[in-house]
Design a protein around this motif. Sequence first.
Motif, short mmCIF file in Angstrom:
data_model
loop_
_atom_site.label_atom_id
_atom_site.label_comp_id
_atom_site.label_asym_id
_atom_site.label_seq_id
_atom_site.Cartn_x
_atom_site.Cartn_y
_atom_site.Cartn_z
N GLY A 29 3.63 1.85 -5.75
CA GLY A 29 2.97 1.63 -7.03
C GLY A 29 2.61 0.18 -7.29
N LEU A 30 3.59 -0.71 -7.11
CA LEU A 30 3.36 -2.13 -7.44
C LEU A 30 2.39 -2.80 -6.47
N CYS A 31 2.27 -2.28 -5.25
CA CYS A 31 1.52 -3.00 -4.22
C CYS A 31 0.04 -3.19 -4.57
N VAL A 32 -0.53 -2.32 -5.38
CA VAL A 32 -1.96 -2.41 -5.66
C VAL A 32 -2.27 -3.31 -6.85
N ILE A 33 -1.28 -3.59 -7.69
CA ILE A 33 -1.57 -4.22 -8.97
C ILE A 33 -1.95 -5.69 -8.82
N VAL A 34 -1.13 -6.45 -8.08
CA VAL A 34 -1.36 -7.90 -7.99
C VAL A 34 -2.70 -8.24 -7.33
N PRO A 35 -3.03 -7.67 -6.15
CA PRO A 35 -4.34 -8.01 -5.56
C PRO A 35 -5.51 -7.67 -6.48
N GLN A 36 -5.43 -6.53 -7.15
CA GLN A 36 -6.53 -6.15 -8.02
C GLN A 36 -6.59 -7.01 -9.28
N THR A 37 -5.46 -7.56 -9.70
CA THR A 37 -5.47 -8.46 -10.85
C THR A 37 -6.20 -9.75 -10.51
N MET A 50 -9.68 -7.02 -0.93
CA MET A 50 -8.60 -7.89 -1.37
C MET A 50 -7.23 -7.33 -1.00
N LEU A 51 -7.06 -6.03 -1.08
CA LEU A 51 -5.77 -5.44 -0.76
C LEU A 51 -5.42 -5.65 0.71
N GLY A 52 -6.43 -5.71 1.57
CA GLY A 52 -6.17 -5.95 2.98
C GLY A 52 -5.54 -7.31 3.23
N PHE A 53 -5.98 -8.33 2.49
CA PHE A 53 -5.37 -9.65 2.64
C PHE A 53 -3.90 -9.61 2.23
N HIS A 54 -3.61 -8.94 1.14
CA HIS A 54 -2.22 -8.86 0.69
C HIS A 54 -1.40 -7.96 1.60
N ALA A 55 -2.04 -7.02 2.29
CA ALA A 55 -1.33 -6.26 3.31
C ALA A 55 -0.89 -7.18 4.45
N LEU A 67 2.05 -0.40 3.62
CA LEU A 67 1.26 0.82 3.82
C LEU A 67 0.29 1.05 2.67
N GLY A 68 0.79 0.84 1.43
CA GLY A 68 -0.07 1.04 0.26
C GLY A 68 -1.25 0.09 0.25
N ARG A 69 -1.01 -1.16 0.62
CA ARG A 69 -2.09 -2.14 0.63
C ARG A 69 -3.05 -1.90 1.79
N ALA A 70 -2.51 -1.40 2.90
CA ALA A 70 -3.37 -1.16 4.06
C ALA A 70 -4.44 -0.11 3.76
N VAL A 71 -4.12 0.86 2.93
CA VAL A 71 -5.09 1.92 2.61
C VAL A 71 -5.67 1.77 1.21
N VAL A 80 -7.25 3.15 -9.61
CA VAL A 80 -6.19 2.82 -8.66
C VAL A 80 -5.07 2.05 -9.34
N VAL A 81 -5.42 1.10 -10.20
CA VAL A 81 -4.40 0.31 -10.89
C VAL A 81 -3.60 1.19 -11.84
N ARG A 82 -4.28 2.07 -12.56
CA ARG A 82 -3.56 2.99 -13.45
C ARG A 82 -2.59 3.87 -12.66
N ALA A 83 -3.06 4.40 -11.54
CA ALA A 83 -2.19 5.24 -10.72
C ALA A 83 -1.00 4.44 -10.20
N GLY A 84 -1.26 3.20 -9.79
CA GLY A 84 -0.17 2.36 -9.31
C GLY A 84 0.87 2.10 -10.37
#
Length: 414
Positions: free
Chosen positions: A317-325, A138-143, A266-270, A283-287
């Motif tokens: 930090g914020l880049c991982v939260i929305v896709p994972q939500t 999912m993060l790849g799509f948002h990247a 970059l954050g979403r790509a990885v 990952v979400v907690r770290a973000g």
Amino acid sequence: MTAPRGPGSQARYGRVALALSFFVQGTVFALLVTRIPAIQDRYGISDAVLPAFLAAVPVLAGVGSVLTEQLVRRVRPSRVLRGVQPVVCLALLAAGVAGSMAQAAVALAVFGLAVGALDAAMNMLGVSLQRAYGRSIMLGFHAAYSLGGIAGASLAWAGAHWQLSLAVLYGPVVAVLVPVAVVAGRWFVDGPTAVATEQGGTGAASGGAAAASMRLLLPLCLVMACAYIGDSTVSNWSAKYLQDVLGSSEQLATVPYNVYMITTLLGRAVGDLGVRRFGAVAVVRAGAVVAAGGFAVVAAAPGAWAGMAGFTLLGLGLCVIVPQTFAAAGRLAYERDGAGAADGAIARLNIFNYVGFLVGSPLVGALGDAWSYRGAMLVPMLLVLVTLVCARAFGPSGARYGDVHERPRTADVG
């Protein structure tokens, strides 16, 4: 345990096609929001009226998301996305070439409604594809969306630099993006919900199940709203904060948002690799911790370069939260009520995207005027930390992705 089979060629083509769709949407949205001053000048929109224009787009997008929840009970999400993405592109062009303020208002209204449907449908397809893959993608799509945003912002900068009219800027871009969207749409892949719908099923949860699902989603809705309050703070206030509070030059003040977008990409790509290795919850907690640290650095920054370091942390930090939500909402609804409930859950969650966008900018502005802009940055910091309280909604702490960590008979999407 039997090792899960990998995705077929149809799913792989669908993944590429959906990534293109995310890219197109990122480009179009950036071309709109970065050229708001030019739209204001073209149609003579006063400063008093402009906020109403800007607020109408996310409000109507929320309406579009609600309507999409009802629509996907009858038709496939891929068909919704295939139909509305060209409309979004053409609405952007119409907003740039309209002959009057009233016509521009109609174009923006169409843009808002179509964007709500598009955002919901894109994320529905992304979650169903992730379920098919059995690992985090999912993060790849948002990247791809972030990459499109950088491309759109760069085109907007070129248009402003060369003093191109909106018609000259938007026309060629739309002429390229519409065919890309149409061709990509031929390869979209739906999940199990579409099969149920085509066979005459309800394609959605019953009213009671939907209400129960909404109660289950409330922590994720709160996380989504708080994440977009943080995002809108960066997009609307980073330049003003750097220039007025930290004393940067006007040129340097334009840099933080670009840095934020690049680090988001970059954050979403990885990020998918991190989710597969450590699980979505970690990952979400770290973000959330990194994003809160970014706001703290911005609030305490002694100068412009320290402020930019804070905005860099915010992007990471914020880049991982929305896709994972979105992914977590699809998983929770799927596990509770079956495939038909997942799309509806994503459409309902998507509304809180626009709630956060509407609340964030006025909230920071009001606090900055009444108190201080440094103090105002602490409010989105605290709101982002709400994610830590709600982190369990993202799945079991030990959840993993990939062939080694798959759980039997479980649809892992977040």
